[in-house]
Design a protein around this motif. Sequence first.
Motif, short mmCIF file in Angstrom:
data_model
loop_
_atom_site.label_atom_id
_atom_site.label_comp_id
_atom_site.label_asym_id
_atom_site.label_seq_id
_atom_site.Cartn_x
_atom_site.Cartn_y
_atom_site.Cartn_z
N ILE A 37 0.84 -1.20 0.00
CA ILE A 37 0.00 0.00 0.00
C ILE A 37 0.87 1.25 0.00
CG2 ILE A 37 -1.64 1.35 1.38
CD1 ILE A 37 -2.84 -1.31 2.31
N GLY A 38 1.96 1.19 0.72
CA GLY A 38 2.85 2.35 0.83
C GLY A 38 3.51 2.76 -0.47
N ARG A 39 3.59 1.84 -1.46
CA ARG A 39 4.24 2.18 -2.73
C ARG A 39 3.47 3.24 -3.52
NH1 ARG A 39 8.07 2.11 -1.22
NH2 ARG A 39 7.16 1.52 0.73
N THR A 40 2.20 3.45 -3.17
CA THR A 40 1.39 4.43 -3.88
C THR A 40 1.78 5.86 -3.51
OG1 THR A 40 -0.48 2.91 -4.07
CG2 THR A 40 -0.99 5.25 -4.23
N ALA A 41 2.35 6.05 -2.33
CA ALA A 41 2.58 7.39 -1.80
C ALA A 41 3.59 8.19 -2.61
CB ALA A 41 3.03 7.30 -0.34
N PHE A 42 4.77 7.63 -2.86
CA PHE A 42 5.84 8.43 -3.48
C PHE A 42 5.49 8.96 -4.87
CE2 PHE A 42 9.90 8.91 -5.79
CZ PHE A 42 10.43 9.94 -5.04
N PRO A 43 4.94 8.14 -5.78
CA PRO A 43 4.56 8.71 -7.09
C PRO A 43 3.56 9.85 -6.98
CG PRO A 43 4.54 6.30 -7.17
CD PRO A 43 4.72 6.68 -5.74
N LEU A 44 2.64 9.76 -6.02
CA LEU A 44 1.67 10.84 -5.83
C LEU A 44 2.37 12.10 -5.34
CD1 LEU A 44 -1.46 9.10 -4.26
CD2 LEU A 44 -1.13 9.87 -6.61
N PHE A 45 3.32 11.96 -4.41
CA PHE A 45 4.06 13.12 -3.92
C PHE A 45 4.83 13.79 -5.07
CE2 PHE A 45 3.97 11.19 0.50
CZ PHE A 45 3.17 12.18 1.03
N CYS A 46 5.45 12.98 -5.92
CA CYS A 46 6.21 13.55 -7.04
C CYS A 46 5.29 14.27 -8.01
CB CYS A 46 6.96 12.43 -7.77
SG CYS A 46 8.33 11.73 -6.82
N PHE A 47 4.15 13.67 -8.30
CA PHE A 47 3.17 14.31 -9.19
C PHE A 47 2.72 15.65 -8.60
CE2 PHE A 47 -1.38 14.92 -10.23
CZ PHE A 47 -1.25 15.19 -11.58
N MET A 48 2.48 15.67 -7.29
CA MET A 48 2.00 16.90 -6.65
C MET A 48 3.09 17.96 -6.56
SD MET A 48 -0.68 15.56 -3.75
CE MET A 48 0.38 14.29 -3.06
N ILE A 49 4.35 17.56 -6.57
CA ILE A 49 5.44 18.54 -6.62
C ILE A 49 5.37 19.31 -7.93
CG2 ILE A 49 7.95 18.75 -6.96
CD1 ILE A 49 7.22 18.58 -4.05
N VAL A 50 5.17 18.59 -9.03
CA VAL A 50 5.08 19.24 -10.34
C VAL A 50 3.83 20.11 -10.42
CG1 VAL A 50 4.98 18.89 -12.83
CG2 VAL A 50 6.36 17.35 -11.42
N GLU A 51 2.69 19.58 -9.95
CA GLU A 51 1.46 20.36 -9.96
C GLU A 51 1.59 21.60 -9.06
OE1 GLU A 51 -1.74 19.90 -11.72
OE2 GLU A 51 -0.03 19.09 -12.81
N GLY A 52 2.23 21.41 -7.91
CA GLY A 52 2.43 22.53 -6.99
C GLY A 52 3.28 23.63 -7.61
N TYR A 53 4.25 23.22 -8.43
CA TYR A 53 5.10 24.21 -9.09
C TYR A 53 4.27 25.13 -9.99
CZ TYR A 53 8.24 26.28 -12.47
OH TYR A 53 8.88 27.18 -13.28
N TYR A 54 3.33 24.56 -10.70
CA TYR A 54 2.52 25.36 -11.63
C TYR A 54 1.50 26.24 -10.91
CZ TYR A 54 4.41 22.64 -15.51
OH TYR A 54 5.26 22.08 -16.43
N TYR A 55 1.01 25.78 -9.77
CA TYR A 55 -0.10 26.49 -9.12
C TYR A 55 0.33 27.44 -8.00
CZ TYR A 55 -3.54 23.70 -11.64
OH TYR A 55 -4.31 23.15 -12.62
N THR A 56 1.52 27.23 -7.44
CA THR A 56 1.93 28.09 -6.34
C THR A 56 2.26 29.49 -6.83
OG1 THR A 56 3.42 28.25 -4.43
CG2 THR A 56 4.39 27.51 -6.49
#
Length: 263
Positions: A37-56
């Motif tokens: 279950i824990g393997r799902t976390a890191f890809p989501l964090f990386c995706f949100m880093i990129v999304e956060g870059y565009y929206y912040t």
Amino acid sequence: MLKVIAIICMLIDHTSIVLDPFIPNEWYDLYKIGRMIGRTAFPLFCFMIVEGYYYTRDKSRYLGSLLLLAIISELPFDAIFSESGFKLEYDNQNVFFTLATGLFTIILLDNVNKFMKSISEKQRAYLGYALKVANIILQFFIIIIMTIGINYLKSDYGVAGLDLIVMIYYFEKIPVLLKRFDGRFDSNKAKFIFAGLTVLFWLSYYDYNIGRINELMGFPAVILIWMYNGKRGDYKIPKYVFYFFYPVHLTVLYFIRKMLAGY
């Protein structure tokens, strides 16, 4: 919702690690399920880093927040994963150093890309093409330098984590090129489809390199990215709750283990 899912998966993963010595052999599958279950976390964090870059609005502040969190989290991270108590270790740094390095890399890449484009548009055709080539070389050079840096940093996921963030950043731009052939590519949905495919490729490639199926258990992250609509959710959770969840949950898990095992 993606943030909530990511931190829940991370909590399950880290709880499984901490409680592993106390799980009876007949229940050992619980540990393996928790880690999957824990393997799902890191890809989501990386995706949100990129999304956060565009929206912040303030990218420097965003980067500073990640670096501050990485520094604050290092002591509880070492306490959990080095088993030496609350003492700083330097063999392995926490994942927020990886995320911060990834963010810094795409900040550099994007700024260089915008600067070079602004210059090339003002030049004659042959100079414009030369500047485009120079742009590619310069971006490649930045990636090499940051790869060397994170390799020495020895943070969690390291070069592989940096690769995923950079790949998502680049592959999300593919629909911009394809929209010239089909206007349907000009949408967030198309962008997130390519982001999900990037994560799927990374999961497969990571496991190929280590020679076993491990990160592919994070496939739910691909589905979740495809379901993402690009909008802020309705949850009224302060953003700093997500930031400080990482060091706080590690500290709590450390004291739980200390009560159970004495270390």
